[in-house]
Design a protein around this motif. Structure first.
Motif, PDB file in Angstrom:
ATOM      1  N   VAL A   1       5.128  23.247 -15.046  1.00 40.46           N
ATOM      2  CA  VAL A   1       4.283  23.864 -14.018  1.00 40.46           C
ATOM      3  C   VAL A   1       2.972  24.363 -14.619  1.00 40.46           C
ATOM      4  O   VAL A   1       1.902  24.222 -14.029  1.00 40.46           O
ATOM      5  CB  VAL A   1       5.034  25.026 -13.322  1.00 40.46           C
TER       6      VAL A   1
ATOM      7  N   TYR B   1      -2.241  27.049  -6.281  1.00 43.57           N
ATOM      8  CA  TYR B   1      -0.887  26.713  -5.824  1.00 43.57           C
ATOM      9  C   TYR B   1      -0.051  26.240  -6.999  1.00 43.57           C
ATOM     10  O   TYR B   1      -0.579  25.712  -7.992  1.00 43.57           O
ATOM     11  CB  TYR B   1      -0.919  25.613  -4.741  1.00 43.57           C
TER      12      TYR B   1
ATOM     13  N   HIS C   1      11.088  20.499  -7.388  1.00 42.31           N
ATOM     14  CA  HIS C   1      10.793  20.281  -5.970  1.00 42.31           C
ATOM     15  C   HIS C   1       9.476  19.538  -5.760  1.00 42.31           C
ATOM     16  O   HIS C   1       9.001  19.428  -4.634  1.00 42.31           O
ATOM     17  CB  HIS C   1      10.760  21.618  -5.226  1.00 42.31           C
TER      18      HIS C   1
ATOM     19  N   GLY D   1       6.843  16.198  -5.872  1.00 43.31           N
ATOM     20  CA  GLY D   1       6.961  14.781  -5.526  1.00 43.31           C
ATOM     21  C   GLY D   1       7.617  14.528  -4.178  1.00 43.31           C
ATOM     22  O   GLY D   1       8.037  13.416  -3.882  1.00 43.31           O
ATOM     23  N   GLN D   2       7.698  15.554  -3.343  1.00 44.29           N
ATOM     24  CA  GLN D   2       8.325  15.389  -2.020  1.00 44.29           C
ATOM     25  C   GLN D   2       7.407  15.834  -0.885  1.00 44.29           C
ATOM     26  O   GLN D   2       7.870  16.101   0.226  1.00 44.29           O
ATOM     27  CB  GLN D   2       9.624  16.205  -1.966  1.00 44.29           C
TER      28      GLN D   2
ATOM     29  N   ASP E   1     -10.505  24.662  -8.087  1.00 43.01           N
ATOM     30  CA  ASP E   1     -10.913  24.042  -9.346  1.00 43.01           C
ATOM     31  C   ASP E   1      -9.675  23.642 -10.113  1.00 43.01           C
ATOM     32  O   ASP E   1      -8.738  24.408 -10.248  1.00 43.01           O
ATOM     33  CB  ASP E   1     -11.886  24.921 -10.144  1.00 43.01           C
TER      34      ASP E   1
ATOM     35  N   ALA F   1      -3.588  14.785 -11.957  1.00 44.34           N
ATOM     36  CA  ALA F   1      -3.782  13.786 -10.896  1.00 44.34           C
ATOM     37  C   ALA F   1      -3.020  14.147  -9.623  1.00 44.34           C
ATOM     38  O   ALA F   1      -3.503  13.879  -8.516  1.00 44.34           O
ATOM     39  CB  ALA F   1      -3.346  12.419 -11.410  1.00 44.34           C
ATOM     40  N   ALA F   2      -1.854  14.751  -9.751  1.00 47.76           N
ATOM     41  CA  ALA F   2      -1.082  15.099  -8.547  1.00 47.76           C
ATOM     42  C   ALA F   2      -1.826  16.166  -7.741  1.00 47.76           C
ATOM     43  O   ALA F   2      -1.889  16.108  -6.504  1.00 47.76           O
ATOM     44  CB  ALA F   2       0.306  15.602  -8.936  1.00 47.76           C
ATOM     45  N   SER F   3      -2.414  17.133  -8.444  1.00 46.65           N
ATOM     46  CA  SER F   3      -3.154  18.193  -7.759  1.00 46.65           C
ATOM     47  C   SER F   3      -4.399  17.620  -7.069  1.00 46.65           C
ATOM     48  O   SER F   3      -4.704  17.971  -5.920  1.00 46.65           O
ATOM     49  CB  SER F   3      -3.548  19.265  -8.775  1.00 46.65           C
TER      50      SER F   3
ATOM     51  N   ARG G   1      -4.758  14.663  -5.979  1.00 51.73           N
ATOM     52  CA  ARG G   1      -4.296  13.866  -4.824  1.00 51.73           C
ATOM     53  C   ARG G   1      -3.970  14.779  -3.636  1.00 51.73           C
ATOM     54  O   ARG G   1      -4.300  14.457  -2.490  1.00 51.73           O
ATOM     55  CB  ARG G   1      -3.078  13.042  -5.246  1.00 51.73           C
ATOM     56  N   VAL G   2      -3.332  15.904  -3.915  1.00 53.31           N
ATOM     57  CA  VAL G   2      -3.024  16.858  -2.841  1.00 53.31           C
ATOM     58  C   VAL G   2      -4.319  17.291  -2.150  1.00 53.31           C
ATOM     59  O   VAL G   2      -4.439  17.255  -0.924  1.00 53.31           O
ATOM     60  CB  VAL G   2      -2.272  18.101  -3.392  1.00 53.31           C
TER      61      VAL G   2
ATOM     62  N   LYS H   1      -5.883  14.430  -0.152  1.00 52.52           N
ATOM     63  CA  LYS H   1      -5.136  14.147   1.085  1.00 52.52           C
ATOM     64  C   LYS H   1      -5.517  15.142   2.184  1.00 52.52           C
ATOM     65  O   LYS H   1      -5.468  14.817   3.361  1.00 52.52           O
ATOM     66  CB  LYS H   1      -3.622  14.250   0.841  1.00 52.52           C
TER      67      LYS H   1
HETATM   68  C1  LIG Z   1       0.283  19.607  -8.294  1.00 51.58           C
HETATM   69  C2  LIG Z   1       1.456  20.015  -7.421  1.00 51.58           C
HETATM   70  C3  LIG Z   1       1.054  21.225  -6.589  1.00 51.58           C
HETATM   71  C4  LIG Z   1       1.832  18.855  -6.501  1.00 51.58           C
HETATM   72  O1  LIG Z   1       2.908  19.267  -5.670  1.00 51.58           O
HETATM   73  P1  LIG Z   1       3.758  18.191  -4.866  1.00 51.58           P
HETATM   74  O2  LIG Z   1       4.608  18.902  -3.886  1.00 51.58           O
HETATM   75  O3  LIG Z   1       4.400  17.261  -5.819  1.00 51.58           O
HETATM   76  O4  LIG Z   1       2.585  17.430  -4.090  1.00 51.58           O
HETATM   77  P2  LIG Z   1       2.762  16.394  -2.911  1.00 51.58           P
HETATM   78  O5  LIG Z   1       4.110  15.740  -3.023  1.00 51.58           O
HETATM   79  O6  LIG Z   1       2.411  17.078  -1.640  1.00 51.58           O
HETATM   80  O7  LIG Z   1       1.602  15.327  -3.220  1.00 51.58           O
HETATM   81  C5  LIG Z   1       1.441  14.814  -4.526  1.00 51.58           C
HETATM   82  C6  LIG Z   1       0.643  13.544  -4.459  1.00 51.58           C
HETATM   83  O8  LIG Z   1       0.208  13.225  -5.777  1.00 51.58           O
HETATM   84  C7  LIG Z   1       0.688  11.949  -6.129  1.00 51.58           C
HETATM   85  N1  LIG Z   1       0.941  11.967  -7.561  1.00 51.58           N
HETATM   86  C8  LIG Z   1       1.921  12.605  -8.219  1.00 51.58           C
HETATM   87  N2  LIG Z   1       1.798  12.405  -9.551  1.00 51.58           N
HETATM   88  C9  LIG Z   1       0.699  11.634  -9.712  1.00 51.58           C
HETATM   89  C10 LIG Z   1       0.058  11.080 -10.838  1.00 51.58           C
HETATM   90  N3  LIG Z   1       0.505  11.310 -12.081  1.00 51.58           N
HETATM   91  N4  LIG Z   1      -1.053  10.318 -10.644  1.00 51.58           N
HETATM   92  C11 LIG Z   1      -1.543  10.099  -9.405  1.00 51.58           C
HETATM   93  N5  LIG Z   1      -0.957  10.616  -8.279  1.00 51.58           N
HETATM   94  C12 LIG Z   1       0.144  11.366  -8.447  1.00 51.58           C
HETATM   95  C13 LIG Z   1       1.913  11.750  -5.294  1.00 51.58           C
HETATM   96  O9  LIG Z   1       2.263  10.380  -5.171  1.00 51.58           O
HETATM   97  C14 LIG Z   1       1.444  12.355  -3.980  1.00 51.58           C
HETATM   98  O10 LIG Z   1       0.536  11.510  -3.301  1.00 51.58           O
HETATM   99  P3  LIG Z   1       1.003  10.551  -2.083  1.00 51.58           P
HETATM  100  O11 LIG Z   1       1.516  11.454  -1.002  1.00 51.58           O
HETATM  101  O12 LIG Z   1      -0.230   9.804  -1.707  1.00 51.58           O
HETATM  102  O13 LIG Z   1       2.104   9.665  -2.614  1.00 51.58           O
HETATM  103  C15 LIG Z   1       2.702  20.386  -8.258  1.00 51.58           C
HETATM  104  O14 LIG Z   1       3.049  19.276  -9.040  1.00 51.58           O
HETATM  105  C16 LIG Z   1       2.495  21.591  -9.139  1.00 51.58           C
HETATM  106  O15 LIG Z   1       2.675  22.706  -8.704  1.00 51.58           O
HETATM  107  N6  LIG Z   1       2.139  21.360 -10.397  1.00 51.58           N
HETATM  108  C17 LIG Z   1       2.025  22.457 -11.354  1.00 51.58           C
HETATM  109  C18 LIG Z   1       1.012  23.517 -10.982  1.00 51.58           C
HETATM  110  C19 LIG Z   1      -0.354  22.957 -10.730  1.00 51.58           C
HETATM  111  O16 LIG Z   1      -0.796  22.076 -11.441  1.00 51.58           O
HETATM  112  N7  LIG Z   1      -0.994  23.512  -9.697  1.00 51.58           N
HETATM  113  C20 LIG Z   1      -2.333  23.133  -9.349  1.00 51.58           C
HETATM  114  C21 LIG Z   1      -3.274  23.792 -10.260  1.00 51.58           C
HETATM  115  S1  LIG Z   1      -4.779  24.035  -9.437  1.00 51.58           S
END
Ligand SMILES: CC(C)(COP(=O)(O)OP(=O)(O)OC[C@H]1O[C@@H](n2cnc3c(N)ncnc32)[C@H](O)[C@@H]1OP(=O)(O)O)[C@@H](O)C(=O)NCCC(=O)NCCS
Length: 183
Positions: A36, A100, A106, A108-109, A135, A141-143, A145-146, A149
Motif C-alpha cells: 500500500v 486514497y 481488496h 483490482g476489483q 498528485d 499506474a493503477a492510481s 488509471r483510477v 477513469k
Molecule cells: C491505486 C489503488 C487506489 C487502486 O485501487 P483499486 O481498487 O485496485 O482500483 P480500481 O480497481 O478501481 O481500478 C484500478 C485500475 O487500474 C488498472 N491497473 C491496475 N494495475 C495496473 C498496472 N500495473 N498498470 C496499468 N493499469 C493497472 C486496473 O486494471 C483498473 O483499470 P480498469 O478498470 O480499466 O481495468 C490501490 O491499488 C491502492 O490503494 N494502492 C496503494 C495506495 C496508493 O497508491 N494510493 C494512491 C496514492 S495517490
C-alpha cells in the motif's frame, strides 16, 4: 474551510463513513502493508500508535474542517478496506486535494473507482467544490488509471518532489473540474 457534518455515502458494494477510534486496528492494517505504501509519501507503519495518532488527527480535522477522511467499508461484512480523503481545502477557490488507499487484498476489483466516484459527487454537490486535485507517483499506474477513469486530466509534472526511504520520487499532477464531471 468547510463546515463538515457527519455523512455516510453508500454505493453498490461500499459504505463511506467518518472514522472513529474503533477503526484504529483496521487503519493500521492498511498502512502497515508495504504494498500500500509503495508509492506513498511515507514508510509503512510499524507501530499501532501511528494509527492511533492518525485517527486522532482525522477526528480533529473533522472538527476544524481541515480534512475529510472517510473509511471505505464493505457493505456485506462491515470490513474496513481503505480510506479516501479530501484535504487542503481552499474555500475561496472552492478546491481541495484527494488521497486514497486500499488494502492490497481488496485491490483490482474496482473498489477505489467506486469509492472515489461517491466522494467526488459529495465534494461537488455538498461541499460545493469546483476543482479537485491529485498528485501521484508516475510509476503508480493503477492510481493513474483510477483518476483517468473518473475524468481527471493530467496537468503537470514535478520531478523529485518527494524523498521516500531515501529515494527521490516524481509527481504527476491531476485535476478534475466540476464542469468535466458534469459533462
Ligand atoms: C491505486 C489503488 C487506489 C487502486 O485501487 P483499486 O481498487 O485496485 O482500483 P480500481 O480497481 O478501481 O481500478 C484500478 C485500475 O487500474 C488498472 N491497473 C491496475 N494495475 C495496473 C498496472 N500495473 N498498470 C496499468 N493499469 C493497472 C486496473 O486494471 C483498473 O483499470 P480498469 O478498470 O480499466 O481495468 C490501490 O491499488 C491502492 O490503494 N494502492 C496503494 C495506495 C496508493 O497508491 N494510493 C494512491 C496514492 S495517490
Amino acid at each position: 474551510m468547510p463546515d463538515l457534518t457527519p455523512a455516510t455515502l453508500s454505493t453498490g458494494r461500499l459504505l463511506l463513513r467518518w472514522m472513529t477510534e474503533d477503526d484504529i486496528a483496521g487503519h493500521y492494517a492498511v498502512f502497515s502493508d508495504p504494498v500500500v505504501t509503495r508509492y506513498w509519501s511515507g514508510e509503512p507503519w510499524t507501530d499501532i500508535e501511528q494509527a492511533r495518532q492518525a485517527i486522532a488527527a482525522t477526528m480533529a480535522a473533522y472538527a476544524d474542517g481541515s480534512g475529510l477522511r472517510l473509511a471505505i467499508v464493505l457493505r456485506d461484512s462491515a470490513e474496513l478496506i481503505g480510506n479516501v480523503t479530501l484535504h487542503h481545502f481552499f474555500e475561496q477557490n472552492r478546491r481541495c486535494e484527494i488521497g486514497y488507499a486500499l488494502a492490497s487484498k481488496h485491490s483490482g476489483q474496482g473498489h477505489a473507482t467506486e469509492a472515489l466516484r461517491a466522494v467526488i459527487q459529495y465534494g461537488f454537490d455538498t461541499l460545493d467544490l469546483n476543482r479537485i486535485e491529485a498528485d501521484i507517483d508516475p510509476r503508480n499506474a493503477a492510481s493513474a488509471r483510477v483518476l483517468e477513469k473518473l475524468g481527471f486530466r493530467k496537468e503537470g509534472y514535478m520531478p523529485e518532489r518527494w524523498i521516500v526511504s531515501g529515494e527521490f520520487a516524481d509527481t504527476v499532477n491531476y485535476g478534475l473540474l466540476r464542469r468535466y464531471w458534469e459533462a
